[in-house]
Scaffold this active site. Structure first.
Site, mmCIF file in Angstrom:
data_model
loop_
_atom_site.group_PDB
_atom_site.id
_atom_site.type_symbol
_atom_site.label_atom_id
_atom_site.label_comp_id
_atom_site.label_asym_id
_atom_site.label_seq_id
_atom_site.Cartn_x
_atom_site.Cartn_y
_atom_site.Cartn_z
ATOM 1 N N LYS A 1 1.049 -1.148 0.107
ATOM 2 C CA LYS A 1 -0.071 -0.016 0.027
ATOM 3 C C LYS A 1 0.785 1.150 -0.001
ATOM 4 C CE LYS A 1 -3.596 -2.499 2.451
ATOM 5 N NZ LYS A 1 -4.344 -2.877 3.571
ATOM 6 N N GLN B 1 -4.096 -1.249 9.810
ATOM 7 C CA GLN B 1 -4.076 -2.569 9.101
ATOM 8 C C GLN B 1 -4.568 -3.671 10.043
ATOM 9 O OE1 GLN B 1 -2.801 -3.501 6.023
ATOM 10 N NE2 GLN B 1 -3.617 -5.432 6.316
ATOM 11 N N ASP C 1 -10.433 3.434 4.652
ATOM 12 C CA ASP C 1 -10.851 2.181 4.611
ATOM 13 C C ASP C 1 -12.533 1.943 4.502
ATOM 14 O OD1 ASP C 1 -8.951 0.081 4.415
ATOM 15 O OD2 ASP C 1 -8.444 0.422 6.480
#
Ligand code: NAP
Length: 279
Positions: free
Chosen positions: A50, A94, A117
């Site tokens: 990412k 994460q 997200d």
């Protein structure tokens, strides 16, 4: 073939052009802060990819790493400081995190505008209500983008999603419903899974169980999206059994399908978060 790697490459290129246009106007480059708790190997690989994708399009990537022993309060404190940092456009935490961390509290502490997200209850609620302007979660958004780009007809289609997690299955079902599919969500208590999957014009496999979807469970010509990332002998495999490729009309490779699209949606969400704060 639903080639996620190729489409993700096109999306990265589009965002790269838009970032450089903003920078040329004297605006700051967007910045993505990634937060990794502990030293899980797979998570480390995901965060690195990412970060690499962010840098590749001109987005500044900030790497926050915390020990596995951290408390929920300490993580909330970091999230609050990233909320307050005007130079940060988006924050990615994460998952999975170590078991002592209460992720519901951590996500609730995040500024919904920086929630790239799409996991904050405000964004999840907006997706559930079908409201415009929601930050859509990356994996489900990537799935829908891949289907639409390939010309798979979603409106009126029978869509079956295997998996009901808040991260993947449930929002994937909602995004398909928003595009007028008739959606069934299956899970471990579903009786006769095959009876549902065989009806699917669009089948999204997001259970994380190697070989769960056999060739006999797929309707000929269906669009099959294999979301799962199972690790077998050091290699990534999905939920599909052998021969599915012979009956499916469209199929995501795995790897190279949903994974790159997830990262492309993250990069797009980060860019959009910056534009929303500083048009
Ligand atoms: P999860 O939280 O473990 O959820 C799995 C879901 O599948 C649950 O709803 C579970 O049902 C259902 N399920 C499990 N076994 C089943 C079975 N035998 N029959 C029917 N339903 C079954 O996982 P997740 O976070 O949603 O992720 C799903 C998969 O996608 C994982 O392999 C993950 O690694 C992968 N993933 C990939 C990406 C990507 O970018 N490619 C991104 C995110 C996740 P219950 O609710 O009844 O337990």
């Amino acid at each position: 073939m639903l080639d996620g790697r190729k489409l993700a490459g096109e999306i990265f290129e589009e965002i790269r052009t838009r970032v450089s246009a903003r920078v040329a106007e004297g605006k700051p480059a967007p910045a993505l802060a990634t937060v990794l708790v502990g030293d899980d190997r797979a998570s480390d690989v995901y965060v690195r990819s990412k970060q690499k994708n962010a840098k590749q399009v001109g987005i500044d990537a900030r790497d926050h790493r915390l020990p596995a022993s951290i408390t929920t309060d300490e993580l909330v404190e970091l999230v609050s400081s990233l909320n307050a940092d005007a130079s940060v456009s988006g924050v990615l935490i994460q998952q999975p995190v170590p078991p002592q961390i209460d992720m519901t509290r951590v996500i609730a502490a995040l500024d919904p505008v920086k929630d790239v997200d799409g996991f904050h209850p405000v964004n999840a609620g907006m997706v559930a209500l079908g409201l415009a302007g929601a930050v859509e979660p990356c994996t489900p958004a990537g799935i829908v983008e891949l289907l639409e780009h390939a010309g798979v007809s979603i409106s009126g289609a029978e869509a079956v999603v295997v998996g009901r997690s808040n991260l993947v299955g449930k929002p994937a079902a909602l995004l398909l419903l928003k595009r007028h599919a008739t959606v069934t969500i299956c899970h471990t208590r579903t009786r006769e899974l095959a009876a549902h999957t065989r009806r699917a014009d669009i089948l999204v496999a997001a259970a994380g169980k190697v070989g769960l979807i056999t060739r006999e469970m797929v309707k000929p010509g269906a669009a099959v999206v294999d979301v799962a990332a199972n690790w077998v002998g050091g290699k990534q495999v999905g939920d599909l059994g052998p021969g599915v490729e012979e009956v499916a009309g469209w199929l995501t490779p795995n790897p190279g399908g949903v994974g790159p699209m997830t990262r492309a949606m993250l990069i797009r969400n980060t860019f959009n978060a910056e534009v929303r704060r500083r048009p």
